[in-house]
Scaffold this motif. Sequence first.
Motif, PDB file in Angstrom:
ATOM      1  N   GLY A 142      12.962   5.929  -5.467  1.00  0.00           N
ATOM      2  CA  GLY A 142      12.695   6.829  -4.353  1.00  0.00           C
ATOM      3  C   GLY A 142      11.661   6.261  -3.394  1.00  0.00           C
ATOM      4  N   ALA A 143      12.069   6.093  -2.110  1.00  0.00           N
ATOM      5  CA  ALA A 143      11.172   5.493  -1.109  1.00  0.00           C
ATOM      6  C   ALA A 143      10.670   6.529  -0.116  1.00  0.00           C
ATOM      7  CB  ALA A 143      11.879   4.359  -0.381  1.00  0.00           C
ATOM      8  N   GLY A 144      10.207   7.685  -0.628  1.00  0.00           N
ATOM      9  CA  GLY A 144       9.475   8.636   0.204  1.00  0.00           C
ATOM     10  C   GLY A 144       8.040   8.148   0.317  1.00  0.00           C
ATOM     11  N   PRO A 145       7.147   8.975   0.862  1.00  0.00           N
ATOM     12  CA  PRO A 145       5.754   8.541   0.997  1.00  0.00           C
ATOM     13  C   PRO A 145       5.122   8.151  -0.335  1.00  0.00           C
ATOM     14  CG  PRO A 145       6.034  10.878   1.590  1.00  0.00           C
ATOM     15  CD  PRO A 145       7.387  10.305   1.454  1.00  0.00           C
ATOM     16  N   ALA A 146       5.451   8.847  -1.407  1.00  0.00           N
ATOM     17  CA  ALA A 146       4.861   8.523  -2.711  1.00  0.00           C
ATOM     18  C   ALA A 146       5.357   7.151  -3.190  1.00  0.00           C
ATOM     19  CB  ALA A 146       5.186   9.609  -3.727  1.00  0.00           C
ATOM     20  N   GLY A 147       6.673   6.973  -3.160  1.00  0.00           N
ATOM     21  CA  GLY A 147       7.239   5.707  -3.641  1.00  0.00           C
ATOM     22  C   GLY A 147       6.765   4.524  -2.825  1.00  0.00           C
ATOM     23  N   GLU A 148       6.764   4.680  -1.501  1.00  0.00           N
ATOM     24  CA  GLU A 148       6.336   3.571  -0.627  1.00  0.00           C
ATOM     25  C   GLU A 148       4.893   3.173  -0.919  1.00  0.00           C
ATOM     26  OE1 GLU A 148       8.550   3.800   3.659  1.00  0.00           O
ATOM     27  OE2 GLU A 148       7.031   5.310   3.288  1.00  0.00           O
ATOM     28  N   ASN A 149       4.022   4.169  -1.046  1.00  0.00           N
ATOM     29  CA  ASN A 149       2.605   3.854  -1.254  1.00  0.00           C
ATOM     30  C   ASN A 149       2.341   3.262  -2.629  1.00  0.00           C
ATOM     31  OD1 ASN A 149       0.526   4.798   1.004  1.00  0.00           O
ATOM     32  ND2 ASN A 149       2.398   5.993   1.132  1.00  0.00           N
ATOM     33  N   LEU A 150       3.053   3.769  -3.628  1.00  0.00           N
ATOM     34  CA  LEU A 150       2.870   3.195  -4.964  1.00  0.00           C
ATOM     35  C   LEU A 150       3.330   1.737  -4.968  1.00  0.00           C
ATOM     36  CD1 LEU A 150       3.318   4.781  -8.380  1.00  0.00           C
ATOM     37  CD2 LEU A 150       4.405   2.584  -7.953  1.00  0.00           C
ATOM     38  N   ALA A 151       4.487   1.501  -4.341  1.00  0.00           N
ATOM     39  CA  ALA A 151       5.032   0.138  -4.308  1.00  0.00           C
ATOM     40  C   ALA A 151       4.057  -0.808  -3.610  1.00  0.00           C
ATOM     41  CB  ALA A 151       6.382   0.153  -3.582  1.00  0.00           C
ATOM     42  N   ASP A 152       3.522  -0.359  -2.473  1.00  0.00           N
ATOM     43  CA  ASP A 152       2.585  -1.174  -1.703  1.00  0.00           C
ATOM     44  C   ASP A 152       1.341  -1.501  -2.531  1.00  0.00           C
ATOM     45  OD1 ASP A 152       1.392  -2.380   0.560  1.00  0.00           O
ATOM     46  OD2 ASP A 152       0.352  -0.523   1.045  1.00  0.00           O
ATOM     47  N   ARG A 153       0.834  -0.492  -3.193  1.00  0.00           N
ATOM     48  CA  ARG A 153      -0.408  -0.651  -3.964  1.00  0.00           C
ATOM     49  C   ARG A 153      -0.183  -1.590  -5.163  1.00  0.00           C
ATOM     50  NH1 ARG A 153      -5.091   1.612  -1.521  1.00  0.00           N
ATOM     51  NH2 ARG A 153      -6.622   1.444  -3.160  1.00  0.00           N
ATOM     52  N   ALA A 154       0.955  -1.392  -5.840  1.00  0.00           N
ATOM     53  CA  ALA A 154       1.232  -2.241  -7.018  1.00  0.00           C
ATOM     54  C   ALA A 154       1.442  -3.688  -6.572  1.00  0.00           C
ATOM     55  CB  ALA A 154       2.444  -1.716  -7.772  1.00  0.00           C
ATOM     56  N   HIS A 155       2.117  -3.868  -5.431  1.00  0.00           N
ATOM     57  CA  HIS A 155       2.326  -5.229  -4.929  1.00  0.00           C
ATOM     58  C   HIS A 155       0.998  -5.866  -4.540  1.00  0.00           C
ATOM     59  CE1 HIS A 155       3.304  -8.451  -2.072  1.00  0.00           C
ATOM     60  NE2 HIS A 155       4.294  -8.670  -2.935  1.00  0.00           N
ATOM     61  N   ALA A 156       0.125  -5.058  -3.920  1.00  0.00           N
ATOM     62  CA  ALA A 156      -1.192  -5.584  -3.526  1.00  0.00           C
ATOM     63  C   ALA A 156      -2.005  -5.995  -4.752  1.00  0.00           C
ATOM     64  CB  ALA A 156      -1.955  -4.525  -2.722  1.00  0.00           C
ATOM     65  N   ALA A 157      -1.670  -5.417  -5.912  1.00  0.00           N
ATOM     66  CA  ALA A 157      -2.378  -5.785  -7.152  1.00  0.00           C
ATOM     67  C   ALA A 157      -1.770  -7.047  -7.767  1.00  0.00           C
ATOM     68  CB  ALA A 157      -2.318  -4.627  -8.144  1.00  0.00           C
ATOM     69  N   GLY A 158      -0.797  -7.633  -7.062  1.00  0.00           N
ATOM     70  CA  GLY A 158      -0.242  -8.910  -7.516  1.00  0.00           C
ATOM     71  C   GLY A 158       1.047  -8.783  -8.317  1.00  0.00           C
ATOM     72  N   LEU A 159       1.664  -7.591  -8.286  1.00  0.00           N
ATOM     73  CA  LEU A 159       2.880  -7.387  -9.093  1.00  0.00           C
ATOM     74  C   LEU A 159       4.135  -7.499  -8.234  1.00  0.00           C
ATOM     75  CD1 LEU A 159       1.670  -4.341 -11.228  1.00  0.00           C
ATOM     76  CD2 LEU A 159       1.488  -6.781 -11.746  1.00  0.00           C
ATOM     77  N   SER A 160       5.248  -7.884  -8.875  1.00  0.00           N
ATOM     78  CA  SER A 160       6.522  -7.881  -8.154  1.00  0.00           C
ATOM     79  C   SER A 160       7.102  -6.465  -8.254  1.00  0.00           C
ATOM     80  CB  SER A 160       7.491  -8.905  -8.760  1.00  0.00           C
ATOM     81  OG  SER A 160       7.783  -8.582 -10.095  1.00  0.00           O
ATOM     82  N   VAL A 161       7.591  -5.967  -7.115  1.00  0.00           N
ATOM     83  CA  VAL A 161       8.009  -4.561  -7.053  1.00  0.00           C
ATOM     84  C   VAL A 161       9.353  -4.436  -6.340  1.00  0.00           C
ATOM     85  CG1 VAL A 161       7.346  -2.229  -6.321  1.00  0.00           C
ATOM     86  CG2 VAL A 161       5.557  -3.909  -6.830  1.00  0.00           C
ATOM     87  N   VAL A 162      10.234  -3.598  -6.911  1.00  0.00           N
ATOM     88  CA  VAL A 162      11.474  -3.252  -6.216  1.00  0.00           C
ATOM     89  C   VAL A 162      11.522  -1.733  -6.085  1.00  0.00           C
ATOM     90  CG1 VAL A 162      12.865  -3.155  -8.360  1.00  0.00           C
ATOM     91  CG2 VAL A 162      13.990  -3.556  -6.156  1.00  0.00           C
ATOM     92  N   ILE A 163      12.037  -1.268  -4.963  1.00  0.00           N
ATOM     93  CA  ILE A 163      12.143   0.176  -4.728  1.00  0.00           C
ATOM     94  C   ILE A 163      13.615   0.504  -4.492  1.00  0.00           C
ATOM     95  CG2 ILE A 163      11.772   0.148  -2.217  1.00  0.00           C
ATOM     96  CD1 ILE A 163       9.764   2.474  -2.638  1.00  0.00           C
ATOM     97  N   VAL A 164      14.056   1.615  -5.077  1.00  0.00           N
ATOM     98  CA  VAL A 164      15.463   2.022  -4.973  1.00  0.00           C
ATOM     99  C   VAL A 164      15.522   3.280  -4.107  1.00  0.00           C
ATOM    100  CG1 VAL A 164      17.531   2.696  -6.272  1.00  0.00           C
ATOM    101  CG2 VAL A 164      15.829   1.161  -7.321  1.00  0.00           C
TER     102      VAL A 164
END
Length: 473
Positions: free
Chosen positions: A11-33
């Motif tokens: 889910g790429a609503g505001p919650a999903g987008e922000n979590l993905a961004d934050r996890a990626h900024a922590a150095g993780l690879s992230v995919v959003i569906v």
Amino acid sequence: MSDTYDVVVLGAGPAGENLADRAHAAGLSVVIVERELVGGECSYWACMPSKALLRPVSAVHDAERVEGARQAVSGDLDVAAVLARRDEFASHWNDDGQVSWLSGAGVDLVRGHGRLAGVRQVTVTLPDGGARSLTARHAVAVCTGSRAAIPPVPGLADARPWTSREATSAKRAPGRLIVVGGGVVGVEMATAWQALGSKVTLVARRTLLTSIEPFAGEIVAESLVSAGVEVRTGVSVTAVHRQADGEVTVRLEGGEELRGDEVLMAVGREPNTHDIGLETIGLAPGSWLAVSDTCVVDQVDEGWLYAVGDVNHRALLTHQGKYQARVAGDAIGAQAKGEPLATEPWGRHSATADHAAVPQVIFSDPEVAAVGLTAEQARREGREVKVVDYELGDVAGAGLYADGYRGSARMVVDTGRGHLVGATFVGPGVGEMLHAATIAVVGEVPIERLWHAVPSYPTISEIWLRFLEEYGC
Ligand SMILES: Cc1cc2nc3c(=O)[nH]c(=O)nc-3n(C[C@H](O)[C@H](O)[C@H](O)COP(=O)(O)OP(=O)(O)OC[C@H]3O[C@@H](n4cnc5c(N)ncnc54)[C@H](O)[C@@H]3O)c2cc1C
């Protein structure tokens, strides 16, 4: 064959987008569906289009309330221009901008309907009917949001009711609109469509805005009535029927029938969890996902499943979902590095504010802005409270803001702890005042120290001075 990422977000609503961004900024690879539009409900059918419909209404009313400016405002709202501006704010229901933001943030996007398929596994049904399997090394985050609840009222489903989606995206004002529900969505959409030319009837089972201090709903109800809305409180809908000619009939308990061109059901939300594979990990499809303060789903071993945003039912607001997303994204990042989590109250990995410091602005006319506990909620929690009420119109800045300014404010102080636990403001322009109260509640600022936070003269914020004088400072 499964693609493996550190984090898979559903889910790429505001919650999903922000979590993905934050996890990626922590150095993780992230995919959003995402199965629909990147940006979610908020961008296309909720916050943005609804506020775009409401802003012209309050802008005109603000001018009309100031002698001299009032004379410059003539004629009705330009409905076509309001709707065109709304379309701009909804990006014409096109998510290209948010897709490029995601890609700039380094997050991969898979379009399609995602379902959990066991521990750390997700299967995506792609738009072409194909399937793709995703594996998460560390975490899966369910950020699938919520949708309008349609209660089992006889005839309702066949009557093609409006939900918040139609109410925020309609291309013209219906002649007669029946709004069922006296919560935030019902009140805001009644305000907007009445001003845009509909004849609105608002039906509520109880009073309006029941989760806020009672005086807020009373002032908003009076104002809706003076705007021409027929407000019916304390009544339930027993049946709905759409006739062959398109007219909708709404039957109330007692037998009375209302007739309209559209009926908007605004009676609550349900989670988008009916078809996301919860059964594959022992959870009940269709349920809200209860979570810890770090947004880890209860009842799932090993802490790999997170639920963030509306879907966890903590606070169905974009800013709270984004706050949870920052907390959860940082926690996933820390866990992946083997770092300890700060899960104590107000720690970096704890969404503590969700419990008693949630701010909310209702963009009715007048606005309602509230944070923290109501007096009743605070007392129910067993707190010793002192309540201070003040007529906002008696504050000098309010009188300048609008002739005959009508509004009210309340602060709730926990006298045992000596700080504010809640504040509510109702009146023109109060939405922008809310953050000061949020800081006082979250910061647990001692009342004696607040006395030294001097509000500027002549602003509506001088309510703080009046509050404290009344309190006895
Ligand atoms: C009319 C209205 C006005 C509102 N106004 C405000 C406001 O002014 N301020 C405010 O703070 N809040 C407001 N809200 C609330 C706000 O819209 C929500 O709190 C917010 O959108 C929740 O964000 P979310 O990311 O949790 O979920 P959503 O925004 O619902 O996003 C969830 C995403 O997940 C996708 N999805 C769902 N299931 C799947 C699946 N199985 N696979 C792939 N993708 C999936 C959906 O397509 C969607 O894009 C309003 C709500 C309504 C209805």
